[in-house]
Design an enzyme around this catalytic site. Structure first.
Site, PDB file in Angstrom:
ATOM      1  N   GLU A  65       0.839  -1.204   0.000  1.00 14.41           N
ATOM      2  CA  GLU A  65       0.000   0.000   0.000  1.00 14.41           C
ATOM      3  C   GLU A  65       0.865   1.241   0.000  1.00 14.41           C
ATOM      4  O   GLU A  65       2.086   1.175   0.184  1.00 14.41           O
ATOM      5  CB  GLU A  65      -0.900   0.004   1.249  1.00 14.41           C
ATOM      6  N   CYS A 119       4.772   0.636  15.242  1.00 15.06           N
ATOM      7  CA  CYS A 119       4.555   1.562  14.131  1.00 15.06           C
ATOM      8  C   CYS A 119       3.796   2.787  14.646  1.00 15.06           C
ATOM      9  O   CYS A 119       2.683   2.673  15.133  1.00 15.06           O
ATOM     10  CB  CYS A 119       3.773   0.880  13.011  1.00 15.06           C
TER      11      CYS A 119
HETATM   12 MN    MN Z   1       1.030   1.672   5.569  1.00 14.92          MN
END
Ligand code: MN
Length: 152
Positions: A65, A119
């Site tokens: 993505e 993340c």
């Molecule tokens: Mn991503």
């Protein structure tokens, strides 16, 4: 004075934490991925960011993505690879990885190990774009990227 709920959430074995739900990475069928879990460690009102912990089982992968928002990634466990733009990067524990805006990216736990990473993202962020046929053709023009994308 007590610490209050949620100030300290104790670590548990296996990269789990008290009062943190183990969630599906994404809704099944919403995008291609394999064997990925998600835990949101920090987020909500009063924070501009969200800190998530993702884990990919051996031979699994995240979605290929791209999006406007950036990712700031800290590898916590296992080895694997990440495609970032036109580069395939080997990652290992404690490595730091910055995913720039509008850059194709995908993590693969392709070293026979569970790959786990933190993340950091903006709380308010745009929805990821998936590659179209032209994007995939362009990416696959590099044989190394084609091989990466085709790994089981
Ligand atoms: Mn991503």
């Amino acid at each position: 004075m007590s610490g209050g709920d949620g100030v300290l959430r104790k670590a548990r074995p296996g990269f789990r934490w008290s009062d943190v739900d183990l969630l599906a990475y994404k809704d099944e069928g919403s995008a291609p991925f394999k064997s990925v879990s998600r835990q949101t460690l920090f987020g909500g009102e009063g924070l501009e960011g969200e800190l998530r912990y993702f884990e990919i089982e051996p031979s699994g992968h995240s979605t290929l993505e791209r999006h406007e928002h950036r990712h700031a990634v800290v590898i916590l466990r296992g080895r694997g690879q990440c495609l970032v733009g036109d580069e395939i990067l080997a990652v290992a524990p404690h490595d730091l990885l910055a995913i720039p805006s509008w850059t194709w990216h995908q993590f693969r736990a392709n070293a026979g190990e569970t790959l786990g990473f933190l993340c950091l993202v903006n709380r308010n962020r745009d929805k990821p774009q998936l590659p179209g046929e032209a994007d995939l053709t362009s990416l696959r023009a590099d044989p190394a990227i084609a091989a990466f994308l085709d790994e089981a």
